[in-house]
Design a protein around this motif. Structure first.
Motif: not given
Length: 636
Positions: A419-447
């Motif tokens: 599970l330690y590898f899951v949060p960084p992977i989700m950040v990468v997934f969220s960063s390529i979804q087209g968000y324009v704010a770092l907080s939106e990327i972190e929120k999407s990764a959190c979900i």
């Protein structure tokens, strides 16, 4: 799992927690580790470097606990901002809920579960009994004692609803107070406009200015057009690296390595002066930067940050359609200038849509592949299955201590490592979804991490423990509720061990920060870097908040099914409150609370959303970095 196996897991994790606490209390006293354990103080020049050696540095102490406990909420607000306060309120709210649940669960429900259908309690041989004895499974079907569980659920539900009402009112009042007392923020006066229609012969900047000057003549202030600057940013990064190497060579930290051979691994070839080589390379990169900055003005993207004189003007432009075509002149809230994520501004709508689909597919594939370690974990948790798969280990697994470690500690440890590898992977997934704010990327990764945890840790473990061996039952939908009624209480022992391993040890490990510590040591020893340009980190909310919410799900689910989990959950919440309160106080600062004049604010707002790559910067070869008006961006 028997009770002694659980106690073995608790003892191992408790020893690891005390070990990590002692390591942290020693490492934080070392002057060289100030950038790791007190980055905010180092960034503000408040860190006290201890020059003389003292024995106190090598002795563990609990002074950091007192320092983390003492500050009030207002002091925490001034240091870590509203996000830090709300984050800590999650722990406070959870502690209130599960303290109430623990009183009912431990003193009422747990004895009822242990008694089952017996008229009285019998504690003989309790250490050798399975943990299912302490769950609702031990109560017979149709027993009148189940009404005690129903009443406890109703009381718990009403208590949680009341707490949610008062907590929502408190957070809302706190947000309103912070908004009224803070200075005006650029994002409150700015709207992001995308899909700007441009006619031939006109630039995006001219189109935006003429459009908003005509329609919002009384409130329009200025705009900043987004440009493609990826190549320019790469050049600036190269210049930064060369500039850092020059500074280290001139400071004398790398004087012994100033001359180096150009051959393989520096063992052969002509000897060169690295100082002269880096100076020439820096001049060449600087020329390329100036050339690229002069041409980047023509690389406009059909997007712009439009600023207004009032919040009302920005709100009107945000909520009103700007054109007949709904796909043109689309508006959305502008992020904070320091929160902007620039790479995806140049992406078209089609590209963003395709990337979102690809992320969904990748997320699904990762979720399915993660079932493999879940099945491995469930195989370890069942000693009989493990002996069937590996019969040559039967004699070893019969040893009491080894069987307790394998069934009580090893499954949750293996799952936590994956599970330690899951949060960084989700950040990468969220960063390529087209968000324009770092907080939106972190929120999407959190979900994403939360849903991943709910499925792969909760449902996958529950179903793999029983349903996979009776797959035919899943073909009968009417049997699924009865199957879950048996499977969910049956996995209570695994989740108790998971709370102990992931909650206790994982949270204590966050305190030590091994990876930043190793990185800092390597940079000091081999790169000669210092804390002059230290970047103060923030708490990784995308990894911490899903863990808290998932443990909350376990607590609510097993409150009446297996109340033995509640004391371990309370220990995690108390530990997390102290540790993350300490991390909030030593990490990123809150916002400045000074109130500027509106005229100076308008001047700041006009350049707030300028791409950092467009800021005119010049690197001199004498070890200085200076601004230069020669690198200004001409108007299109």
């Amino acid at each position: 799992m028997i009770l002694s196996a659980l106690l073995t897991s608790v003892g191992i994790n408790l020893a690891l927690c005390f070990l990590f606490f002692a390591l942290y209390s020693i490492l934080r006293k070392q002057p060289g580790n100030a950038g790791v354990y007190a980055p905010r103080l180092v960034a503000h020049g408040k860190s006290q470097e201890r020059g003389d050696f003292s024995l106190e540095r090598l002795l563990p102490s609990a002074g950091w606990v007192r320092m983390a406990w003492q500050p009030s909420e207002d002091e925490l607000l001034s240091v870590s901002g509203l996000d830090g306060v709300v984050f800590m309120r999650i722990f406070i709210f959870s502690l209130r809920i599960f303290t109430f649940a623990a009183v009912i669960g431990v003193f009422i429900l747990l004895p009822v579960n242990y008694m089952g259908d017996q008229p009285s309690l019998d504690f003989t041989g309790v250490q050798n009994k399975t943990l299912e004895t302490f769950t609702i499974s031990n109560v017979g079907d149709g027993s009148n004692r189940l009404w005690i569980h129903f009443c406890a659920v109703y009381a718990f539900t009403m208590f949680v609803c009341c707490l949610l009402y008062f907590e929502h009112a408190y957070i809302s009042a706190k947000r309103l107070a912070c908004f009224c007392s803070s200075k005006p923020q650029p994002q409150e006066f700015t709207v992001l406009v995308r899909s700007i229609p441009v006619t031939s012969g006109r630039s995006v900047s001219n189109t935006v200015e003429s459009f908003f000057t005509e329609i919002y003549s009384s409130t329009y202030l200025s705009h900043n057009v987004v440009r493609r600057t990826s190549k320019l940013k790469n050049l600036i990064n190269d210049a930064d690296n060369l500039y850092g190497k020059l500074v280290r060579l001139r400071s004398g930290n790398g004087s012994e390595q100033r001359f180096k051979r150009t051959g393989f691994m520096g063992l052969s070839g002509r000897r060169v002066d690295l100082l002269e080589q880096y100076e020439k390379q820096l001049e060449d990169v600087e020329d390329n930067v100036r050339t690229e900055q002069s041409s980047v003005a023509m690389k406009e993207v059909r997007a712009a940050f439009v600023s207004f004189k009032t919040r009302l003007g920005a709100a009107i432009a945000l909520h009103i359609r700007q054109g007949i075509n709904p796909t043109e002149w689309t508006t959305e809230r502008a992020p904070h200038p320091q929160d902007v994520y620039w790479p995806f501004f140049s992406a078209s709508f089609t590209r963003r849509w395709i990337c979102s689909i690809l992320v969904i597919v990748a997320f699904t594939v990762l979720t399915v592949l993660f079932l493999i370690p879940v099945l491995i974990v469930q195989g370890l948790a069942n000693l009989d299955q493990l002996e069937g798969f590996f019969p040559f280990l039967k004699s070893i697994l019969r040893i009491s201590f080894i069987s307790h470690v394998v069934t009580g500690y090893l499954p949750s440890l293996i799952l936590q490592l994956f599970l330690y590898f899951v949060p960084p992977i989700m950040v990468v997934f969220s960063s390529i979804q087209g968000y324009v704010a770092l907080s939106e990327i972190e929120k999407s990764a959190c979900i994403k991490v939360l849903w991943f945890s709910i499925w792969n840790i909760f449902f996958a473990n529950v179903l793999s423990g029983s349903a996979l061996y009776r797959f035919s039952v899943l073909l009968e939908p009417k049997e699924i509720p009865s199957l879950l009624a048996v499977a969910v209480p049956g996995q209570a022992t695994f989740f108790i061990a998971y709370v102990v391993t992931s909650g206790w040890t994982g949270t204590a490990l966050e305190l030590v920060r091994f990876m930043p510590l190793i990185s800092s040591f390597m940079q000091r020893k081999f790169c000669g870097s210092s804390n002059d340009e230290l970047e103060v980190p923030s708490i990784p909310y995308h990894g911490v908040i899903p863990r808290i919410l998932f443990f909350g799900l376990l607590g609510v689910t097993y409150f009446f099914l297996a109340p033995l989990i509640l004391p371990f959950l309370l220990v995690f919440l108390c530990m997390g409150y102290i540790i993350y309160r300490n991390q909030s106080l030593i990490k990123k600062d809150g916002d400045d609370q000074n109130n500027p004049t509106m005229s100076s604010f308008y001047e700041e707002l006009a350049t707030a959303y300028q791409d950092p790559a467009l800021v005119p910067v010049r690197y001199s070869t004498n070890g200085e970095r200076i601004n230069s008006p020669l690198l200004g961006i001409p108007e299109p």
